[in-house]
Design an enzyme around this catalytic site. Structure first.
Site, mmCIF file in Angstrom:
data_model
loop_
_atom_site.group_PDB
_atom_site.id
_atom_site.type_symbol
_atom_site.label_atom_id
_atom_site.label_comp_id
_atom_site.label_asym_id
_atom_site.label_seq_id
_atom_site.Cartn_x
_atom_site.Cartn_y
_atom_site.Cartn_z
ATOM 1 N N CYS A 1 50.742 20.656 80.911
ATOM 2 C CA CYS A 1 50.826 20.473 79.459
ATOM 3 C C CYS A 1 49.570 20.821 78.659
ATOM 4 C CB CYS A 1 51.200 19.019 79.168
ATOM 5 S SG CYS A 1 52.729 18.466 79.941
ATOM 6 N N HIS B 1 48.889 15.760 72.854
ATOM 7 C CA HIS B 1 48.345 15.832 74.215
ATOM 8 C C HIS B 1 47.032 16.601 74.307
ATOM 9 C CE1 HIS B 1 49.530 15.740 78.765
ATOM 10 N NE2 HIS B 1 48.624 14.831 78.436
#
Length: 445
Positions: free
Chosen positions: A76, A133
Site C-alpha cells: 500500500c 496511509h
C-alpha cells in the site's frame, strides 16, 4: 465626435475580451479512484466471470483499458507515495508499509510536493475521501498535503463498520480531527464523493476540482454491508471470518465499490461535468491469494507481475475516444506528470514519472526507458520485454530473467541462457538502488 468613437471602440474591445474569457474552455476536473489490493483479474472487463462490475466495464468501454500498468509498489504505502509525488517511493523514504503498530509517528514528508498541491496552485479545489496511509499522526494529515477536504482513515485498513484500525485505534477523520460516523466504509466514500461533486460544480463556483477516492475495498477485513463489527477500540486484532465465506464476501465488496462508481459517474452527468472530467481508475497493488491476478505469477508483496500489474482505466470523454486498449508500460508515478500535462502545466520539482498524454491522445509510443521496483528483499528491472528479478535471502541472491512478450506468467527463467543481458540489467538495477536512496531519510522499509 472622435472621443465618442474612441469610447465606442474601447467598449466593444472590452466586451469582446470579456466574451472570449467566458468562452474559454474550463480546465478538466480530475477524478482519481484507487482500489486496495484489487488484482489484475478481479473485475469483469479484465476477464472475471464471477465478479460483476458493469460500471467499471462501462468506464473502460468509454475510455482506455491498460494491459501493462503497474503499481509502483506491491504493497500500500509505497505506491501511494509514488502516486502523490511522481517519484520512485524510495526517494520519499516510504519503501514499505507505514504500519499501525510500528510507524505511528512518521509519514510522508511535508517537503514533498503532492499531486493535490500541484493542482491546488493552479486553481483546483481538492478533496479526498478514503484511505491515506502515508502518516498516522495529524502532523502528516492530508489537509497539510494539499487537500482542502478530507474524510476517511489514515491506517492501512479499518473495520468497515466500526472504523477501527488493526491496533484498536479509532481511525475515522474529518480533516485533522477524529470524528467517527456510522456507515459502511465503501458507501461512505461514494456518498462523500457524490456530495463533493454537487457542491463543487465548476459551472457554479468557477474552479475545476481534483477528487481523490482511495477505496478500502477489497482489502481485509472481509465484511459485507450487513456484517458485524470485527474489531473493538483498545484491543489489537480482528475477529476471524469463516474461510469458506470469504470468496462471496470479496465479490460483494468489489461489486459495492463498482456500484458507488456508477453513482459518482451519474452525479458527474447530472451536474454537466462528465464530458470534461478525467477519470482514472487504478489499484495500489495486486491481490492476495483471496483475489484474482488474472493468471499472473505471484501476489501482493511480491516481485512477480501478480504483485504489481493491476487493472487501470483512463477516461476523458471530451478528448479520448472510448474502447481503446493500451499496452505501454506505465507506473503510478506517471500519473502526476500526465494529469498536469493535460492542464498545460509541468511538475514544480524533479520527478521520475513521465507524461503519457501524447500516447493517450495520439497513440504515440512512449520513449524507451528502464523501470525499477524494490520492496524488502525483492527487486526487479523492466527493460522493454525483459524483466530481471532479484530475491535475496539467507542463502544469497536468486536471479531470474524473463521475456514477458513470450512468457507473461514468468515461468521460463532465461538467466543462465542470457548471462550478458542478465549482468547488464543487474548492474543497472544495483546502480538505481543506490542512486534513489542517496541522502534520503527512511520512513518505512
Amino acid at each position: 465626435m472622435k472621443n465618442n468613437l474612441f469610447l465606442l471602440l474601447v467598449s466593444a474591445w472590452m466586451v469582446s475580451c470579456s466574451g472570449d474569457k467566458e468562452n474559454l474552455p474550463m480546465q478538466p476536473n480530475i477524478l482519481l479512484i484507487m482500489a486496495d489490493d484489487l488484482g489484475y483479474g478481479d473485475i469483469s472487463c479484465y476477464g472475471n466471470e464471477f465478479i460483476h462490475t458493469p460500471n467499471f466495464d462501462l468506464l473502460a468501454s468509454n475510455g482506455i483499458l491498460f494491459t501493462d500498468y503497474h503499481s509502483n509498489g506491491s504493497v500500500c504505502s509505497p505506491t501511494r507515495a509514488a502516486l502523490m509525488t511522481g517519484k520512485y517511493q524510495q526517494r520519499t523514504g516510504v519503501e514499505g508499509v507505514v504500519t499501525a503498530k510500528s510507524h505511528r509517528e512518521v509519514g510522508l514528508s511535508l517537503n514533498e510536493v503532492t499531486l493535490a498541491e500541484e493542482l491546488k496552485q493552479h486553481g483546483y479545489n481538492t478533496g479526498m475521501f478514503g484511505k491515506w496511509h502515508l502518516g498516522y499522526d495529524k502532523a502528516f494529515n492530508p489537509t497539510l498535503q494539499g487537500f482542502d477536504e478530507f474524510v476517511g482513515f489514515v491506517s492501512g485498513n479499518v473495520d468497515y463498520h466500526g472504523h477501527i484500525d488493526q491496533e484498536g485505534y479509532l481511525d475515522w477523520w474529518e480533516g485533522a480531527e477524529i470524528e467517527n460516523e456510522e456507515g459502511y466504509t465503501t458507501d461512505l466514500i461514494s456518498e462523500y464523493a457524490v456530495k463533493y461533486i454537487q457542491d463543487n460544480n465548476p459551472d457554479e463556483g468557477g474552479s475545476p476540482f481534483f477528487l481523490y477516492l482511495p477505496h478500502e475495498a477489497p482489502h481485509s477485513p472481509y465484511q459485507r454491508r450487513i456484517d458485524k463489527v470485527l474489531r473493538e477500540v483498545g484491543t489489537a486484532g480482528t475477529q476471524e471470518v469463516i474461510q469458506d465465506s470469504i470468496a462471496s464476501i470479496y465479490k460483494e465488496m468489489v461489486e459495492v465499490m463498482d456500484e458507488g462508481v456508477g453513482k459518482i459517474i451519474q452525479s458527474l452527468k447530472e451536474t454537466g461535468q462528465y464530458e470534461n472530467t478525467i477519470i482514472v481508475f487504478i489499484s495500489d497493488n495486486g491481490a492476495n491469494h483471496y483475489g484474482n491476478n488474472g493468471g499472473l505469477r505471484g501476489f501482493k508483496g511480491g516481485a512477480y507481475d501478480g504483485g504489481s500489474r493491476v487493472p487501470a482505466i483512463f477516461s476523458f470523454p471530451k478528448e479520448i475516444e472510448g474502447g481503446g486498449v493500451n499496452d505501454q508500460t506505465i507506473l503510478s508515478m506517471d500519473l502526476l506528470p500526465t494529469l498536469l500535462d493535460f492542464i498545460g502545466k509541468e511538475p514544480s520539482s524533479s520527478i521520475d514519472g513521465i507524461s503519457i498524454k501524447e500516447n493517450l491522445l495520439e497513440q504515440k509510443k512512449l520513449p524507451e526507458r528502464d523501470v525499477f521496483f524494490a520492496y524488502g528483499n525483492k527487486s526487479f528491472i523492466r527493460s522493454g520485454d525483459w524483466k530481471l528479478v532479484v530475491i535475496e535471502d539467507k542463502t544469497g541472491e536468486k536471479i531470474e530473467l524473463f521475456n514477458l512478450s513470450e512468457d507473461l506468467q514468468e515461468r521460463n527463467d532465461l538467466h543462465s541462457k542470457e548471462p550478458d543481458l542478465s549482468n547488464r540489467l543487474l548492474k543497472k538495477l544495483e546502480t538505481w538502488a543506490v542512486e534513489v536512496r542517496e541522502g534520503v531519510d527512511l520512513v518505512s522499509r
